[in-house]
Design a protein around this motif. Structure first.
Motif, PDB file in Angstrom:
ATOM      1  N   ARG A  12       0.854  -1.189   0.000  1.00 31.31           N
ATOM      2  CA  ARG A  12       0.000   0.000   0.000  1.00 31.31           C
ATOM      3  C   ARG A  12       0.891   1.241   0.000  1.00 31.31           C
ATOM      4  NH1 ARG A  12      -4.812  -2.283   1.215  1.00 31.31           N
ATOM      5  NH2 ARG A  12      -4.788  -4.003   2.676  1.00 31.31           N
ATOM      6  N   SER A  13       0.490   2.222  -0.775  1.00 26.90           N
ATOM      7  CA  SER A  13       1.270   3.465  -0.818  1.00 26.90           C
ATOM      8  C   SER A  13       1.102   4.211   0.500  1.00 26.90           C
ATOM      9  CB  SER A  13       0.820   4.341  -1.988  1.00 26.90           C
ATOM     10  OG  SER A  13      -0.496   4.795  -1.788  1.00 26.90           O
ATOM     11  N   THR A  14       2.145   4.921   0.887  1.00 34.45           N
ATOM     12  CA  THR A  14       2.055   5.772   2.069  1.00 34.45           C
ATOM     13  C   THR A  14       1.735   7.210   1.677  1.00 34.45           C
ATOM     14  OG1 THR A  14       4.456   6.088   2.010  1.00 34.45           O
ATOM     15  CG2 THR A  14       3.607   4.348   3.469  1.00 34.45           C
ATOM     16  N   PHE A  15       1.696   7.489   0.384  1.00 35.16           N
ATOM     17  CA  PHE A  15       1.331   8.813  -0.107  1.00 35.16           C
ATOM     18  C   PHE A  15      -0.132   8.791  -0.552  1.00 35.16           C
ATOM     19  CE2 PHE A  15       3.458   6.432  -3.483  1.00 35.16           C
ATOM     20  CZ  PHE A  15       2.488   6.420  -4.481  1.00 35.16           C
ATOM     21  N   THR A  16      -0.745   9.944  -0.567  1.00 36.77           N
ATOM     22  CA  THR A  16      -2.117  10.049  -1.054  1.00 36.77           C
ATOM     23  C   THR A  16      -2.064  10.229  -2.564  1.00 36.77           C
ATOM     24  OG1 THR A  16      -2.785  11.090   1.013  1.00 36.77           O
ATOM     25  CG2 THR A  16      -4.268  11.352  -0.880  1.00 36.77           C
ATOM     26  N   PRO A  17      -2.568   9.235  -3.308  1.00 38.56           N
ATOM     27  CA  PRO A  17      -2.470   9.337  -4.765  1.00 38.56           C
ATOM     28  C   PRO A  17      -3.413  10.393  -5.325  1.00 38.56           C
ATOM     29  CG  PRO A  17      -3.469   7.231  -4.120  1.00 38.56           C
ATOM     30  CD  PRO A  17      -3.145   7.977  -2.869  1.00 38.56           C
ATOM     31  N   MET A  18      -2.973  11.009  -6.422  1.00 44.04           N
ATOM     32  CA  MET A  18      -3.847  11.952  -7.108  1.00 44.04           C
ATOM     33  C   MET A  18      -4.888  11.152  -7.886  1.00 44.04           C
ATOM     34  SD  MET A  18      -1.685  13.434 -10.295  1.00 44.04           S
ATOM     35  CE  MET A  18      -1.711  12.563 -11.832  1.00 44.04           C
ATOM     36  N   PRO A  19      -5.993  11.777  -8.289  1.00 39.26           N
ATOM     37  CA  PRO A  19      -7.031  11.056  -9.031  1.00 39.26           C
ATOM     38  C   PRO A  19      -6.477  10.450 -10.322  1.00 39.26           C
ATOM     39  CG  PRO A  19      -7.810  13.224  -8.345  1.00 39.26           C
ATOM     40  CD  PRO A  19      -6.347  13.164  -8.025  1.00 39.26           C
ATOM     41  N   ALA A  20      -6.906   9.225 -10.633  1.00 40.32           N
ATOM     42  CA  ALA A  20      -6.390   8.486 -11.789  1.00 40.32           C
ATOM     43  C   ALA A  20      -6.633   9.212 -13.106  1.00 40.32           C
ATOM     44  CB  ALA A  20      -7.022   7.096 -11.840  1.00 40.32           C
ATOM     45  N   GLU A  21      -7.713   9.966 -13.196  1.00 37.70           N
ATOM     46  CA  GLU A  21      -8.021  10.658 -14.450  1.00 37.70           C
ATOM     47  C   GLU A  21      -7.016  11.760 -14.779  1.00 37.70           C
ATOM     48  OE1 GLU A  21     -10.576  12.274 -11.132  1.00 37.70           O
ATOM     49  OE2 GLU A  21     -10.346  10.296 -11.994  1.00 37.70           O
ATOM     50  N   ARG A  22      -6.141  12.103 -13.843  1.00 36.73           N
ATOM     51  CA  ARG A  22      -5.120  13.125 -14.100  1.00 36.73           C
ATOM     52  C   ARG A  22      -3.837  12.532 -14.667  1.00 36.73           C
ATOM     53  NH1 ARG A  22      -4.364  17.039  -9.364  1.00 36.73           N
ATOM     54  NH2 ARG A  22      -3.139  18.100 -10.949  1.00 36.73           N
ATOM     55  N   GLY A  23      -3.826  11.236 -14.949  1.00 34.60           N
ATOM     56  CA  GLY A  23      -2.644  10.612 -15.541  1.00 34.60           C
ATOM     57  C   GLY A  23      -1.864   9.819 -14.522  1.00 34.60           C
ATOM     58  N   GLU A  25       0.371   8.802 -11.606  1.00 37.41           N
ATOM     59  CA  GLU A  25       0.620   9.412 -10.307  1.00 37.41           C
ATOM     60  C   GLU A  25       2.086   9.835 -10.238  1.00 37.41           C
ATOM     61  OE1 GLU A  25       0.298  10.731  -6.527  1.00 37.41           O
ATOM     62  OE2 GLU A  25       1.948   9.471  -7.142  1.00 37.41           O
ATOM     63  N   PRO A  26       2.398  11.094  -9.876  1.00 40.23           N
ATOM     64  CA  PRO A  26       3.789  11.561  -9.866  1.00 40.23           C
ATOM     65  C   PRO A  26       4.733  10.722  -9.007  1.00 40.23           C
ATOM     66  CG  PRO A  26       2.299  13.415  -9.649  1.00 40.23           C
ATOM     67  CD  PRO A  26       1.459  12.174  -9.559  1.00 40.23           C
ATOM     68  N   ASN A  27       4.271  10.269  -7.857  1.00 37.88           N
ATOM     69  CA  ASN A  27       5.127   9.415  -7.020  1.00 37.88           C
ATOM     70  C   ASN A  27       5.438   8.097  -7.728  1.00 37.88           C
ATOM     71  OD1 ASN A  27       5.420  10.833  -4.320  1.00 37.88           O
ATOM     72  ND2 ASN A  27       3.205  10.892  -4.606  1.00 37.88           N
ATOM     73  N   VAL A  28       4.460   7.556  -8.428  1.00 36.35           N
ATOM     74  CA  VAL A  28       4.666   6.312  -9.171  1.00 36.35           C
ATOM     75  C   VAL A  28       5.625   6.557 -10.334  1.00 36.35           C
ATOM     76  CG1 VAL A  28       3.537   4.504 -10.542  1.00 36.35           C
ATOM     77  CG2 VAL A  28       2.436   5.368  -8.454  1.00 36.35           C
ATOM     78  N   ALA A  29       5.502   7.697 -10.998  1.00 34.36           N
ATOM     79  CA  ALA A  29       6.421   8.036 -12.097  1.00 34.36           C
ATOM     80  C   ALA A  29       7.861   8.092 -11.586  1.00 34.36           C
ATOM     81  CB  ALA A  29       6.026   9.370 -12.729  1.00 34.36           C
TER      82      ALA A  29
END
Length: 184
Positions: A12-23, A25-29
Motif C-alpha cells: 500500500r502506498s504511504t502517499f495520497t495518490p492523485m485522481p487516476a483521471e489526471r494521468g 501518479e507523480p510518485n509512481v512516475a
C-alpha cells in the motif's frame, strides 16, 4: 538448472495518490524512473501496476538479486504492508525487455475486478488465479497475444551501459516534461 526466480508482491502506498483521471501518479512516475535505472544495473526485470493506493509488482531475476531488492523494498517509506503473493523458480523471464514495465490497465483491470466481484483494486484479496490473470495482463498490456518469453540478456559492455544511462536520462527528462505538460 537456473537460479532465476519470480516474486509477485503487493503493498500500500504511504502517499495520497492523485485522481487516476489526471494521468500517472507523480510518485509512481518517480518510482518507475528510479526502478528502471536500478533494475537494469542489477539485472532484474519486472512489471508494476498501481491502482486505488495499492502496488502490484512482479520482479524477476537471480534469486539473490531479487531477495536483496525485496529486503530493501521492505524498508522503503513510500509503501507499507508488503506481502508476497507468489514466489517460484523460473527458466526464463517474462519481462526481459523491461527493467520495469508499467501498464495502465484501466479497462482490462476493471473487467477482471468485475469478474472477481471486486469494486476496487485490492490485490490483498487476490487468489492464485487472479494473480496469474493480472500477470498475464501485465505481460500483454491487456492484448490477447502474450509477449514472447526470452532468456535474460547478457550483461552489457561498458559502451552499451553508457548508452543505456543516456537513454534513461532522456526518458526521465521526457517523463518530467510530460508531467509538467499534464499539470499545466
Amino acid at each position: 538448472m537456473s537460479d532465476l526466480v519470480r516474486i509477485v508482491y503487493v503493498s500500500r502506498s504511504t502517499f495520497t495518490p492523485m485522481p487516476a483521471e489526471r494521468g500517472i501518479e507523480p510518485n509512481v512516475a518517480r518510482i518507475l524512473s528510479q526502478s528502471r535505472l536500478n533494475n537494469a544495473r542489477r539485472g532484474l526485470v519486472g512489471a508494476l501496476y498501481f491502482g486505488d493506493g495499492c502496488f502490484f509488482q512482479c520482479l524477476e531475476g537471480r534469486a539473490q538479486d531479487v531477495d536483496r531488492l525485496y529486503a530493501a523494498l521492505q524498508r522503503d517509506p513510500r509503501h507499507t504492508d508488503l506481502k508476497v503473493l507468489d514466489r517460484q523458480p523460473i527458466d526464463r523471464t517474462s519481462f526481459a525487455a523491461w527493467s520495469m514495465k508499467y501498464v495502465p490497465l484501466d479497462a482490462p483491470m476493471q473487467a477482471l475486478l468485475q469478474r472477481q466481484g471486486l469494486v476496487t483494486f485490492d490485490p490483498y484479496r487476490f487468489d492464485a488465479a487472479t494473480v496469474a490473470a493480472v500477470l498475464d495482463m501485465l505481460r500483454t498490456g491487456g492484448d490477447a497475444a502474450p509477449e514472447p518469453s526470452v532468456a535474460p540478456a547478457p550483461a552489457p559492455d561498458a559502451g552499451a551501459a553508457r548508452a543505456f544511462r543516456l537513454a534513461a536520462v532522456a526518458l526521465a527528462v521526457a517523463l518530467v516534461a510530460l508531467l509538467v505538460a499534464v499539470l499545466t
